[in-house]
Design an enzyme around this catalytic site. Sequence first.
Site, PDB file in Angstrom:
ATOM      1  N   GLU A 103      58.307 -33.679 -12.630  1.00  0.00           N
ATOM      2  CA  GLU A 103      57.285 -33.343 -11.498  1.00  0.00           C
ATOM      3  C   GLU A 103      56.274 -32.439 -12.090  1.00  0.00           C
ATOM      4  OE1 GLU A 103      58.978 -32.073  -7.760  1.00  0.00           O
ATOM      5  OE2 GLU A 103      57.124 -30.973  -7.300  1.00  0.00           O
TER       6      GLU A 103
ATOM      7  N   GLU B 107      49.857 -25.513  -5.780  1.00  0.00           N
ATOM      8  CA  GLU B 107      50.637 -25.275  -4.666  1.00  0.00           C
ATOM      9  C   GLU B 107      50.269 -24.144  -4.084  1.00  0.00           C
ATOM     10  OE1 GLU B 107      54.855 -27.167  -4.275  1.00  0.00           O
ATOM     11  OE2 GLU B 107      54.850 -26.428  -6.330  1.00  0.00           O
TER      12      GLU B 107
END
Length: 511
Positions: A390, A395
């Site tokens: 990933e 974020e």
Amino acid sequence: MKQRLFPVAILGVLLSGSVPANTQPSKNKISFSKNPIVAHRGAFKKNGLPENSIASLKHAIALKCTGTEFDIHMTADDSLVINHDPHYNKLTIEKTTYAELIKTPLSNGEKLPTLQEYTLAGLKNNRSTRLVFEIKPSGISKDRALQVTERVVSLVHRLGAAPMAVYISFDYDVCKKVKQLDPQAHVQYLNGDKSPEEIKADGLDGVDYHYSVFQKHPDWITQAKKNNIALNAWTVNTVAEMDWLLANGFDFITTNEPELLAEQLKKTPASKGWKLTWSDEFNQNGLPDEHKWGYDVGGHGWGNKELQYYTKADSNNALVKNGKLFITALKQNHDKNTYTSARLITKGKGDWLYGRVEVSAKLPAGRGVWPAIWMLPTDWKYGGWPASGEIDIMENVGYNPDTVFSSVHTKSFNHVIGTQKTKGLFLKDAGSNFHLYAMEWNRNRIDFFVDDQLFFSFRNTGKGFKEWPFDQRFHLLLNIAIGGNWGGLKGVDAQLDKAVMEVDYVRVFQK
């Protein structure tokens, strides 16, 4: 006196007239600047020069712009003069004699230049900057516009300027007339109402449209490249507009800010060898483009005990409006979930092995929000998460609003076992301003950037897929989660009814 109209055969004789040796450029000595910068009305703005003045022309040449544009009108006594507007000092140029017009000088003391004076000045000590002759439509008659066209082409050849010349006009008949008079001339149409295929069919060479035309018709960019039609856009004065055109490989960009565009050229991905392969500029209102975006749908917590239900093609949660994508999380019950949101995934050709991904975004605010710009494998080559990897480009969690994080997850490095590779960057206005979140990925490393500032890198250790599963295709995801193991670590604000992430554009480049 009334100007005679010359048939093409007679014009050919006129074009062969002698030219002073010090003004006529030799084709084999011309090497046009390898940049897309066309100075609009000369390079006038930064130094406060008059538009379309000889001073602004000379400055454009000194800057080595690839072109400098100027506007041509004909006076009541048939003088060809340079001025952008059809009026000069409140006088209608076509209805006023040149002697009357030059009673008022330009702001720097120059007199209103004639086309001959301007062209000769443009040829002097210039072998790198195209002279872009814009022939203005006539407010009197079509015949007069065509008459001006004949005179302009005649003068260009008489002065030996043809190798340096580009012709543009809003009048399509003027464009076609130039080609009739000089089939070798490079001619671009300005009005924006014809496709590149129509331009090619009529024998013209380029589309020179307001940049918004290409945003409404992005297929025309591809069409122009396919048909070898030059791409030009006007009048481009902001960094955002410049970056979009540079990313899309425009041949020419007409601007009042040539110095600014020159600075942007140094920063563009294209200058580092990147080529745009996928993008969404969000210029079509409504739901996100179904050819580019799909949806992950459901409300099962997504392995993180999240509170939202991700909807499919619901404009309450995903909407394109006024050039932006809005992803919205709303406090509303759906099945057993207390919020709805959207999780968009790229589709079609929207997955890549290596490249540069750019997302310009403004983040949502509120305790409990968890926006993300991230990537997952398309084929899950090494098995389920985290074995196949990933990549988290950005974020953010609402209880820590002034820090953004970039991370990678692999079988050996992930948060479940406390070995995740991650780094945060302080960004005090992430929720109030757009920032560029980017990632560059090749076989040896992944680099993460905010506003082109490199702040985190993850290198290939060469120890196999457990540490480096990033040798397979990945696709992009955009979403807002609510709550969850990280986003809800300090709870969710009971007053949080709505959270919005705005996305200005997504661009993917490869080498």
